[in-house]
Design an enzyme around this catalytic site. Structure first.
Site, PDB file in Angstrom:
ATOM      1  CG  ASP A  13      -1.830   1.185   1.466  1.00  0.00           C
ATOM      2  OD1 ASP A  13      -2.363   1.407   0.476  1.00  0.00           O
ATOM      3  OD2 ASP A  13      -1.771   1.827   2.471  1.00  0.00           O
ATOM      4  CE1 TYR A  18       0.383   7.082   3.420  1.00  0.00           C
ATOM      5  CE2 TYR A  18       0.637   5.063   2.163  1.00  0.00           C
ATOM      6  CZ  TYR A  18      -0.041   5.803   3.042  1.00  0.00           C
ATOM      7  OH  TYR A  18      -1.234   5.300   3.132  1.00  0.00           O
ATOM      8  CE  LYS A  43      -3.332   5.811   0.425  1.00  0.00           C
ATOM      9  NZ  LYS A  43      -2.663   4.296   0.617  1.00  0.00           N
ATOM     10  CG  HIS A  78      -4.377   9.841   0.599  1.00  0.00           C
ATOM     11  ND1 HIS A  78      -3.148   9.447   0.439  1.00  0.00           N
ATOM     12  CD2 HIS A  78      -4.913   9.260   1.573  1.00  0.00           C
ATOM     13  CE1 HIS A  78      -2.697   9.091   1.585  1.00  0.00           C
ATOM     14  NE2 HIS A  78      -3.758   8.962   2.436  1.00  0.00           N
TER      15      HIS A  78
END
Length: 232
Positions: A13, A18, A43, A78
């Protein structure tokens, strides 16, 4: 990530937010796992969504490059940025038609956000990724999305480890000779939720995956369900 792949994890994921997709791509290349065995998800973040469809498409292309692949198994919005998320999703539909994204999804969508999107989109979302755990048991939301055929995927499945000492988790875990983390993940599995565990420790990765050899009974589930309170 390399250790997770060694252990047997195949779903990764990722997300623009991130900031680690290049590193994940390096781990994938190093591990040598065939692409067809992997399920790669990512995302696009709010700032990209706010800049419009072209920015969303550019971000997907960057993600493909960073991960070292020519397609993504799942790509999500997101957050449902007001006034922007529908256009962003429609841009993803074009990439879906091109085969660069195999399935489209959502993250942090409430029922109202989903209904706004549903009225405009042609490709139904397959997933909504939201926080779900016994301390945040969203009965209405889960029932709604599951009735719509949208799979619910949990983040903070393990509550960031902050509730591992909770008496109910400890007691249920002791009953089944399992850890609190395994109890949390198993609860999600039995609710029909796709549980995403997160850890950087190899032994915890092994532990988190070992949740399919036991079952919580009705009494266990009732106790865990009751952990969600009005101030959760």
């Amino acid at each position: 990530v390399r250790e997770a792949l060694d252990i047997g994890y195949r779903f990764l994921d990722c997300a623009e937010f991130y900031g680690n997709e290049a590193e994940v791509g390096a781990a994938i290349a190093d591990a040598g796992v065939p692409r067809g065995e992997l399920f790669l998800a990512s995302k696009c973040w709010t700032t990209t969504i706010a800049r419009g469809p072209e920015a969303v498409v550019a971000q997907v292309e960057q993600t493909l490059k960073d991960l070292g692949t020519d397609y993504l198994d799942l790509y999500c919005i997101h957050w449902p940025v007001p006034g922007k998320h529908v256009d962003a999703y429609l841009a993803l539909e074009e990439l879906h038609a091109q085969g660069k994204i195999r399935s489209l999804g959502l993250s942090n969508y409430a029922i109202e956000d989903y209904e706004e999107l549903k009225a405009a989109c042609a490709v139904p979302p397959q997933v909504n990724q939201i926080e779900v755990n016994p301390f945040l048991y969203r009965r209405k939301t889960l029932a709604y999305f599951q009735s719509e055929g949208v799979a619910v995927q949990s983040y903070r499945t393990l509550r960031d480890g902050k509730q591992f000492d909770h008496p109910t988790l400890v007691a249920v875990g002791a009953k089944h000779t399992k850890s609190s983390a395994q109890v949390l993940a198993r609860w999600c599995v039995q609710k029909g939720v796709i549980a995403i565990p997160k850890s950087v420790r190899r032994e915890r990765m092994v532990e988190n995956a070992n949740v399919f050899d036991f079952e919580l009974d009705a009494e266990d589930m009732a106790k865990l369900d009751a952990l969600t309170t009005s101030d959760a």
